[in-house]
Design a protein around this motif. Sequence first.
Motif, mmCIF file in Angstrom:
data_model
loop_
_atom_site.group_PDB
_atom_site.id
_atom_site.type_symbol
_atom_site.label_atom_id
_atom_site.label_comp_id
_atom_site.label_asym_id
_atom_site.label_seq_id
_atom_site.Cartn_x
_atom_site.Cartn_y
_atom_site.Cartn_z
ATOM 1 N N LEU A 96 0.815 -1.211 0.000
ATOM 2 C CA LEU A 96 0.000 0.000 0.000
ATOM 3 C C LEU A 96 0.857 1.272 0.000
ATOM 4 C CD1 LEU A 96 -2.713 -1.217 2.509
ATOM 5 C CD2 LEU A 96 -3.077 -0.736 0.069
ATOM 6 N N ASP A 97 1.974 1.262 0.745
ATOM 7 C CA ASP A 97 2.859 2.432 0.802
ATOM 8 C C ASP A 97 3.469 2.753 -0.557
ATOM 9 O OD1 ASP A 97 2.396 2.717 3.504
ATOM 10 O OD2 ASP A 97 4.394 2.062 4.138
ATOM 11 N N HIS A 98 3.451 1.780 -1.472
ATOM 12 C CA HIS A 98 4.034 1.979 -2.800
ATOM 13 C C HIS A 98 2.966 1.882 -3.901
ATOM 14 C CE1 HIS A 98 7.441 1.201 -0.184
ATOM 15 N NE2 HIS A 98 8.082 2.026 -1.008
ATOM 16 N N ASN A 99 1.740 2.257 -3.511
ATOM 17 C CA ASN A 99 0.606 2.390 -4.434
ATOM 18 C C ASN A 99 0.213 1.091 -5.137
ATOM 19 O OD1 ASN A 99 0.395 5.244 -3.953
ATOM 20 N ND2 ASN A 99 2.234 5.465 -5.209
ATOM 21 N N GLY A 100 0.430 -0.027 -4.459
ATOM 22 C CA GLY A 100 0.019 -1.312 -5.012
ATOM 23 C C GLY A 100 -1.418 -1.648 -4.644
ATOM 24 N N LYS A 101 -1.938 -2.656 -5.318
ATOM 25 C CA LYS A 101 -3.302 -3.128 -5.044
ATOM 26 C C LYS A 101 -3.248 -4.285 -4.052
ATOM 27 C CE LYS A 101 -5.129 -1.839 -9.543
ATOM 28 N NZ LYS A 101 -5.667 -2.316 -10.817
ATOM 29 N N VAL A 102 -4.205 -4.274 -3.111
ATOM 30 C CA VAL A 102 -4.242 -5.299 -2.075
ATOM 31 C C VAL A 102 -5.664 -5.809 -1.902
ATOM 32 C CG1 VAL A 102 -3.799 -5.851 0.348
ATOM 33 C CG2 VAL A 102 -2.317 -4.217 -0.847
ATOM 34 N N ILE A 103 -5.818 -7.128 -2.035
ATOM 35 C CA ILE A 103 -7.103 -7.786 -1.772
ATOM 36 C C ILE A 103 -6.948 -8.582 -0.485
ATOM 37 C CG2 ILE A 103 -8.789 -9.484 -2.583
ATOM 38 C CD1 ILE A 103 -7.857 -8.824 -5.467
ATOM 39 N N GLY A 104 -7.754 -8.258 0.504
ATOM 40 C CA GLY A 104 -7.744 -8.990 1.769
ATOM 41 C C GLY A 104 -8.939 -9.919 1.847
ATOM 42 N N VAL A 105 -8.711 -11.119 2.350
ATOM 43 C CA VAL A 105 -9.783 -12.115 2.480
ATOM 44 C C VAL A 105 -9.766 -12.627 3.911
ATOM 45 C CG1 VAL A 105 -10.783 -14.227 1.540
ATOM 46 C CG2 VAL A 105 -9.331 -12.794 0.077
ATOM 47 N N ILE A 106 -10.887 -12.463 4.603
ATOM 48 C CA ILE A 106 -10.925 -12.832 6.021
ATOM 49 C C ILE A 106 -12.280 -13.415 6.395
ATOM 50 C CG2 ILE A 106 -11.692 -10.556 6.823
ATOM 51 C CD1 ILE A 106 -9.632 -10.901 9.148
ATOM 52 N N PRO A 107 -12.286 -14.483 7.206
ATOM 53 C CA PRO A 107 -13.574 -14.990 7.679
ATOM 54 C C PRO A 107 -14.177 -14.019 8.691
ATOM 55 C CG PRO A 107 -11.767 -16.490 8.293
ATOM 56 C CD PRO A 107 -11.166 -15.295 7.625
ATOM 57 N N LEU A 117 -7.703 -0.160 4.863
ATOM 58 C CA LEU A 117 -7.017 0.591 3.809
ATOM 59 C C LEU A 117 -6.896 -0.189 2.504
ATOM 60 C CD1 LEU A 117 -4.085 1.938 6.015
ATOM 61 C CD2 LEU A 117 -6.191 3.151 5.390
ATOM 62 N N LEU A 118 -7.492 -1.374 2.450
ATOM 63 C CA LEU A 118 -7.288 -2.274 1.322
ATOM 64 C C LEU A 118 -8.037 -1.825 0.071
ATOM 65 C CD1 LEU A 118 -7.681 -5.626 3.287
ATOM 66 C CD2 LEU A 118 -5.623 -4.260 2.925
ATOM 67 N N THR A 119 -7.542 -2.275 -1.073
ATOM 68 C CA THR A 119 -8.223 -2.032 -2.339
ATOM 69 C C THR A 119 -9.578 -2.739 -2.332
ATOM 70 O OG1 THR A 119 -6.038 -2.077 -3.369
ATOM 71 C CG2 THR A 119 -7.945 -2.157 -4.845
ATOM 72 N N GLU A 120 -9.578 -3.949 -1.777
ATOM 73 C CA GLU A 120 -10.803 -4.748 -1.695
ATOM 74 C C GLU A 120 -10.731 -5.643 -0.470
ATOM 75 O OE1 GLU A 120 -13.314 -8.064 -4.348
ATOM 76 O OE2 GLU A 120 -11.445 -7.230 -5.143
ATOM 77 N N LEU A 121 -11.819 -5.722 0.292
ATOM 78 C CA LEU A 121 -11.916 -6.614 1.442
ATOM 79 C C LEU A 121 -13.057 -7.591 1.195
ATOM 80 C CD1 LEU A 121 -11.086 -7.451 4.341
ATOM 81 C CD2 LEU A 121 -12.802 -5.814 5.170
ATOM 82 N N ILE A 122 -12.733 -8.879 1.261
ATOM 83 C CA ILE A 122 -13.732 -9.928 1.068
ATOM 84 C C ILE A 122 -13.896 -10.662 2.393
ATOM 85 C CG2 ILE A 122 -14.304 -12.060 -0.173
ATOM 86 C CD1 ILE A 122 -12.440 -10.984 -2.452
ATOM 87 N N VAL A 123 -15.124 -10.720 2.888
ATOM 88 C CA VAL A 123 -15.413 -11.412 4.144
ATOM 89 C C VAL A 123 -16.097 -12.734 3.809
ATOM 90 C CG1 VAL A 123 -16.627 -11.298 6.356
ATOM 91 C CG2 VAL A 123 -15.647 -9.214 5.357
#
Length: 193
Positions: free
Chosen positions: A54-65, A77-83
């Motif tokens: 994120l500090d270097h303008n990358g894309k981040v997809i987080g996946v969490i139960p 702060l993520l690009t996309e959060l999937i629950v």
Amino acid sequence: MKSIAVFCGASLGNDALIISEAYQLGKTLAKENITLVYGAAKIGVMGRVAEGTLDHNGKVIGVIPDFLKTKEIASNLLTELIVTKNMHDRKVIMYEKSDGFIIMPGGFGTLDEFFEITTWGQLGLHSKPIGILNTNGYYDALIGQSKVMVERGFLKQENLEAVVVDTTIEGVLEKMKNFEPLPKPKWLNTERI
């Protein structure tokens, strides 16, 4: 590879090199325009990889139960959060969203993710590259045990070699880019999947 799932610890551990390398991996993924797919936490080694991306303008997809959203403190702060409903669904979505997998230091959860995705590859269910980033010799014992499994006839040498290992970020990424997938097992009937 457009996206890589990173399996690693929700704890920081006590090795400064691992903590630093996690951030550097995230930074490298961002600079190479590779989307990070990970377990969504803002803490631990996981959090450092995401922070580097994120500090270097990358894309981040987080996946969490859902039940871990509070315990692992999901990043906002993520690009996309999937629950997801459960841990298994989390792994399936991380698999679906990724073109490859990097294993960094972690605990039982990290090993669970590594063994499951590696077993899927061994069974011919996917042909995506799997890389172990063996920072500071963290996985030396696991690699040694894998060789014992080959020696004792419980693991085929080609299945062991299907997991690439390197001590550097650049090395593991290069090996993953040049990865040659195993041929599908002859006994696998793809119509049943």
